[in-house]
Scaffold this motif. Sequence first.
Motif, PDB file in Angstrom:
ATOM      1  N   LEU A 162      55.107   3.435  22.272  1.00  0.00           N
ATOM      2  CA  LEU A 162      56.291   2.790  23.228  1.00  0.00           C
ATOM      3  C   LEU A 162      55.492   3.270  24.649  1.00  0.00           C
ATOM      4  CD1 LEU A 162      59.092   2.036  24.352  1.00  0.00           C
ATOM      5  CD2 LEU A 162      59.596   4.599  23.755  1.00  0.00           C
ATOM      6  N   LEU A 163      55.438   2.400  25.400  1.00  0.00           N
ATOM      7  CA  LEU A 163      55.031   2.333  26.847  1.00  0.00           C
ATOM      8  C   LEU A 163      56.222   2.169  27.817  1.00  0.00           C
ATOM      9  CD1 LEU A 163      51.850   0.115  26.449  1.00  0.00           C
ATOM     10  CD2 LEU A 163      51.924   2.706  26.077  1.00  0.00           C
ATOM     11  N   ASP A 164      56.666   3.086  28.620  1.00  0.00           N
ATOM     12  CA  ASP A 164      57.567   3.091  29.543  1.00  0.00           C
ATOM     13  C   ASP A 164      56.814   2.749  30.748  1.00  0.00           C
ATOM     14  OD1 ASP A 164      59.853   3.441  30.724  1.00  0.00           O
ATOM     15  OD2 ASP A 164      60.124   5.649  30.834  1.00  0.00           O
ATOM     16  N   THR A 165      56.879   1.333  31.001  1.00  0.00           N
ATOM     17  CA  THR A 165      56.223   0.780  32.289  1.00  0.00           C
ATOM     18  C   THR A 165      57.039   1.055  33.634  1.00  0.00           C
ATOM     19  OG1 THR A 165      57.528  -1.315  31.587  1.00  0.00           O
ATOM     20  CG2 THR A 165      55.299  -1.307  30.972  1.00  0.00           C
ATOM     21  N   ALA A 166      56.220   1.159  34.518  1.00  0.00           N
ATOM     22  CA  ALA A 166      56.694   1.443  36.025  1.00  0.00           C
ATOM     23  C   ALA A 166      55.564   0.948  36.700  1.00  0.00           C
ATOM     24  CB  ALA A 166      57.100   2.826  36.189  1.00  0.00           C
ATOM     25  N   VAL A 167      55.668  -0.111  37.394  1.00  0.00           N
ATOM     26  CA  VAL A 167      54.390  -0.295  38.203  1.00  0.00           C
ATOM     27  C   VAL A 167      54.509  -0.278  39.648  1.00  0.00           C
ATOM     28  CG1 VAL A 167      53.002  -2.590  38.754  1.00  0.00           C
ATOM     29  CG2 VAL A 167      54.069  -2.495  36.280  1.00  0.00           C
ATOM     30  N   GLY A 168      53.736   0.566  40.332  1.00  0.00           N
ATOM     31  CA  GLY A 168      53.719   0.984  41.575  1.00  0.00           C
ATOM     32  C   GLY A 168      55.239   1.604  41.800  1.00  0.00           C
ATOM     33  N   ASP A 169      56.058   1.351  42.582  1.00  0.00           N
ATOM     34  CA  ASP A 169      57.227   1.951  43.004  1.00  0.00           C
ATOM     35  C   ASP A 169      58.480   1.241  42.216  1.00  0.00           C
ATOM     36  OD1 ASP A 169      57.274  -0.293  44.541  1.00  0.00           O
ATOM     37  OD2 ASP A 169      57.971   0.692  46.401  1.00  0.00           O
ATOM     38  N   LYS A 170      58.090   0.173  41.483  1.00  0.00           N
ATOM     39  CA  LYS A 170      59.035  -0.463  40.569  1.00  0.00           C
ATOM     40  C   LYS A 170      59.203  -0.014  39.069  1.00  0.00           C
ATOM     41  CE  LYS A 170      59.779  -3.290  44.162  1.00  0.00           C
ATOM     42  NZ  LYS A 170      59.059  -4.755  44.047  1.00  0.00           N
ATOM     43  N   ASP A 171      60.703   0.095  39.024  1.00  0.00           N
ATOM     44  CA  ASP A 171      60.930   0.222  37.405  1.00  0.00           C
ATOM     45  C   ASP A 171      61.617  -0.829  37.036  1.00  0.00           C
ATOM     46  OD1 ASP A 171      60.885   1.689  35.026  1.00  0.00           O
ATOM     47  OD2 ASP A 171      61.888   3.441  36.173  1.00  0.00           O
ATOM     48  N   GLY A 172      61.714  -1.034  35.761  1.00  0.00           N
ATOM     49  CA  GLY A 172      62.442  -2.182  35.465  1.00  0.00           C
ATOM     50  C   GLY A 172      61.881  -3.736  35.651  1.00  0.00           C
ATOM     51  N   VAL A 173      60.475  -3.647  35.813  1.00  0.00           N
ATOM     52  CA  VAL A 173      59.760  -4.635  35.998  1.00  0.00           C
ATOM     53  C   VAL A 173      59.907  -5.779  34.903  1.00  0.00           C
ATOM     54  CG1 VAL A 173      58.011  -3.284  37.520  1.00  0.00           C
ATOM     55  CG2 VAL A 173      57.580  -3.717  35.045  1.00  0.00           C
ATOM     56  N   PRO A 174      59.889  -7.204  35.365  1.00  0.00           N
ATOM     57  CA  PRO A 174      59.762  -8.086  34.110  1.00  0.00           C
ATOM     58  C   PRO A 174      58.190  -8.274  33.848  1.00  0.00           C
ATOM     59  CG  PRO A 174      59.567  -9.057  36.343  1.00  0.00           C
ATOM     60  CD  PRO A 174      59.572  -7.679  36.624  1.00  0.00           C
ATOM     61  N   PHE A 175      57.993  -9.251  32.863  1.00  0.00           N
ATOM     62  CA  PHE A 175      56.750  -9.285  32.176  1.00  0.00           C
ATOM     63  C   PHE A 175      56.386 -10.929  32.132  1.00  0.00           C
ATOM     64  CE2 PHE A 175      59.100  -5.465  30.288  1.00  0.00           C
ATOM     65  CZ  PHE A 175      58.173  -4.660  30.539  1.00  0.00           C
ATOM     66  N   LYS A 176      55.214 -11.131  32.068  1.00  0.00           N
ATOM     67  CA  LYS A 176      54.813 -12.308  31.880  1.00  0.00           C
ATOM     68  C   LYS A 176      53.928 -12.307  30.640  1.00  0.00           C
ATOM     69  CE  LYS A 176      53.578 -16.542  33.396  1.00  0.00           C
ATOM     70  NZ  LYS A 176      52.727 -16.934  32.405  1.00  0.00           N
ATOM     71  N   VAL A 177      54.179 -13.309  29.774  1.00  0.00           N
ATOM     72  CA  VAL A 177      53.662 -13.318  28.291  1.00  0.00           C
ATOM     73  C   VAL A 177      53.067 -14.738  28.296  1.00  0.00           C
ATOM     74  CG1 VAL A 177      53.672 -13.192  26.058  1.00  0.00           C
ATOM     75  CG2 VAL A 177      54.925 -11.450  27.449  1.00  0.00           C
ATOM     76  N   PRO A 178      51.801 -15.136  28.080  1.00  0.00           N
ATOM     77  CA  PRO A 178      51.084 -16.231  27.890  1.00  0.00           C
ATOM     78  C   PRO A 178      52.055 -17.014  26.517  1.00  0.00           C
ATOM     79  CG  PRO A 178      49.371 -15.008  28.020  1.00  0.00           C
ATOM     80  CD  PRO A 178      50.531 -14.017  27.972  1.00  0.00           C
ATOM     81  N   GLY A 179      52.397 -18.251  27.036  1.00  0.00           N
ATOM     82  CA  GLY A 179      53.218 -18.940  25.863  1.00  0.00           C
ATOM     83  C   GLY A 179      54.500 -18.645  25.605  1.00  0.00           C
ATOM     84  N   HIS A 180      55.031 -17.814  26.495  1.00  0.00           N
ATOM     85  CA  HIS A 180      56.410 -17.407  26.597  1.00  0.00           C
ATOM     86  C   HIS A 180      56.901 -17.032  27.808  1.00  0.00           C
ATOM     87  CE1 HIS A 180      56.548 -16.474  22.175  1.00  0.00           C
ATOM     88  NE2 HIS A 180      55.131 -16.052  22.481  1.00  0.00           N
ATOM     89  N   GLY A 181      56.150 -17.319  28.835  1.00  0.00           N
ATOM     90  CA  GLY A 181      56.804 -17.513  30.297  1.00  0.00           C
ATOM     91  C   GLY A 181      57.107 -16.007  30.878  1.00  0.00           C
ATOM     92  N   LEU A 182      57.909 -16.019  31.800  1.00  0.00           N
ATOM     93  CA  LEU A 182      58.717 -14.836  32.505  1.00  0.00           C
ATOM     94  C   LEU A 182      59.772 -14.124  31.568  1.00  0.00           C
ATOM     95  CD1 LEU A 182      58.049 -12.950  35.055  1.00  0.00           C
ATOM     96  CD2 LEU A 182      59.929 -14.268  36.061  1.00  0.00           C
ATOM     97  N   ILE A 183      59.633 -12.875  31.367  1.00  0.00           N
ATOM     98  CA  ILE A 183      60.519 -12.215  30.295  1.00  0.00           C
ATOM     99  C   ILE A 183      61.041 -11.180  31.357  1.00  0.00           C
ATOM    100  CG2 ILE A 183      60.872 -10.660  28.450  1.00  0.00           C
ATOM    101  CD1 ILE A 183      58.604 -11.957  27.127  1.00  0.00           C
ATOM    102  N   GLU A 184      62.597 -11.279  31.607  1.00  0.00           N
ATOM    103  CA  GLU A 184      63.368 -10.373  32.277  1.00  0.00           C
ATOM    104  C   GLU A 184      64.449  -9.783  31.656  1.00  0.00           C
ATOM    105  OE1 GLU A 184      63.201 -12.115  36.718  1.00  0.00           O
ATOM    106  OE2 GLU A 184      63.538 -13.854  35.415  1.00  0.00           O
ATOM    107  N   SER A 185      64.534  -9.768  30.392  1.00  0.00           N
ATOM    108  CA  SER A 185      65.534  -9.412  29.450  1.00  0.00           C
ATOM    109  C   SER A 185      64.959  -9.138  28.232  1.00  0.00           C
ATOM    110  CB  SER A 185      66.864 -10.248  29.613  1.00  0.00           C
ATOM    111  OG  SER A 185      66.789 -11.586  29.069  1.00  0.00           O
TER     112      SER A 185
END
Length: 549
Positions: A162-185
């Motif tokens: 389990l990786l609890d992502t927090a990029v810079g000062d942003k928590d709840g960041v979206p993800f970009k996955v090749p073949g699946h696009g932008l993941i926001e939920s």
Amino acid sequence: MRTIGLQEGVMKSITLPWFLALLFFALVFPAAFAAAEQISLANEQIEVRVDKGNGRFTIRTTDRRDNVPLLCDRSTLTSYASIAFSGGKDLQEYGNKKGKFTQVPARLGSSIVSRWKYKDYEVRQEFTLVKGSEDGPVDCARIKYWVLNGTSVMQSIGVRILLDTAVGDKDGVPFKVPGHGLIESEYEISGNAVPQCWYSYDDYDMPNVRTIGVTRAQDAFPPDRIIFAAWRRLHGAPWNFKAKKGTSFSQALLSGKDSAVALYYESRITPPGASFEAETTYGLYSVQEESGKVFSIAMRVLDSIVANRPFAFTADVQNLSPNALRDCSFQLVLPDMITLDKGQTPIYTRSELASGETVNLGWDLRMNSDAIGEYKIILTALGLDGGKMRGDERFHTVNYVPPKINLTKGLSFFDPLTVTSEANRYVPPADPAVMKPDPVPVIKPDPVPEKKDPTPKPRLINLPDMNIYLSDAVKAESPERIALRNRLSKAAQRSALLEEKMRVLDQRRMSAMTEEVAAVLQNPAATLESITAIVSRIEALLDIVDGYP
């Protein structure tokens, strides 16, 4: 390095009443809020910190890279691994109090290593700083687990990271996955669709900090599924998590978003003395910039590409001209072996790009061949400056070498590790745990008895990982059955000779086949056709194994 530890139940979101209660509790019972000691592993790019009390971890950049978190870095760390024993019936978080550390997290060269014992199992956790790209800096961390089956029987073992992502000062960041696009939920990907990598940004449109998670690294088997969801939901259901597509990353109705990533390495049968492996890589997504006369172009492709699976190509293009550029176009030119995934257009356009402004571009590509070689991806950037078309062209070379996927699906031989707390040095074991097959007997046809005994007498045939009992009731003395038993004998001998290659077999598939063989051969009513079919399947499986490189 020491940080203040809070109780896990309130570490992700604290309301005013909770805060007042915690403040009172801290004043009355200060021992409960004792500092948690951490051990650090860092270079000029990133730092890994591991809690010496429970093995939880975080990753952040160093001062040279603005010193910002890449994983949640609150007072109580929230990234960790769960180990599924007995097929998930016995689930334990690595480093919890139900087991004990035989080696607390300690520095070992360029790694942080620890060992945790639970019942007859031993788990090794290792963090190592690695390069994110072949020609780039050491800006990623490899996270790896070995789970040793110390029992005397086969065991079903799995791992979740389990990786609890927090990029810079942003928590709840979206993800970009090749073949699946932008993941926001909430989103789940499983099986062969599991991506080779995934990305996150502090700001998707104008990122300052970018991260990459690699699931299909060289010589590492990928997870069986990957889930993007709110941390609290994943934390609350560590193993049998049921993803609900579209569910918000928010922790609660009135709280902010807190996204996380869980990688599941499903339970597999692990022999005694062998270990189950799980590995992933996470860190900075760095790009190399090249400046032209008009544009600065930075491009990046993941080094380890898998044929016929989407992979990401990204480019940051900055206007170096003192003037704004109009009618800009950015075109991708691909070699024959690489195509755009899912009908994307190779051209991006912008009506205007201000001086000094950067446009962030991205495509999902697909390698359509296993041919080893160099492939050039060309990016052309054009724009009108005072009525004159100006532009630059840059290319990125993809050196394609098919990755060596570990076909054992996470199974390996456990290499015992001893780390002394005084010197933090590796001490080789006196007798490493090595699993060897039982000697394979030469099976000869049974002699025809002079007198038939009406009472069936079982006879044992020892094959690798098989115990098959035959009885006189199946008429083993017939020429057809003698021939079949000889074929089984040859198969057993080939199995021993191919010991190294046999390790690549899916353990569950092999177990099912051997159980089926045993069940049929024990049945006095078994037909010659059914036995022949199953023996042929075993031989066909060995033929496949024989062809592995």
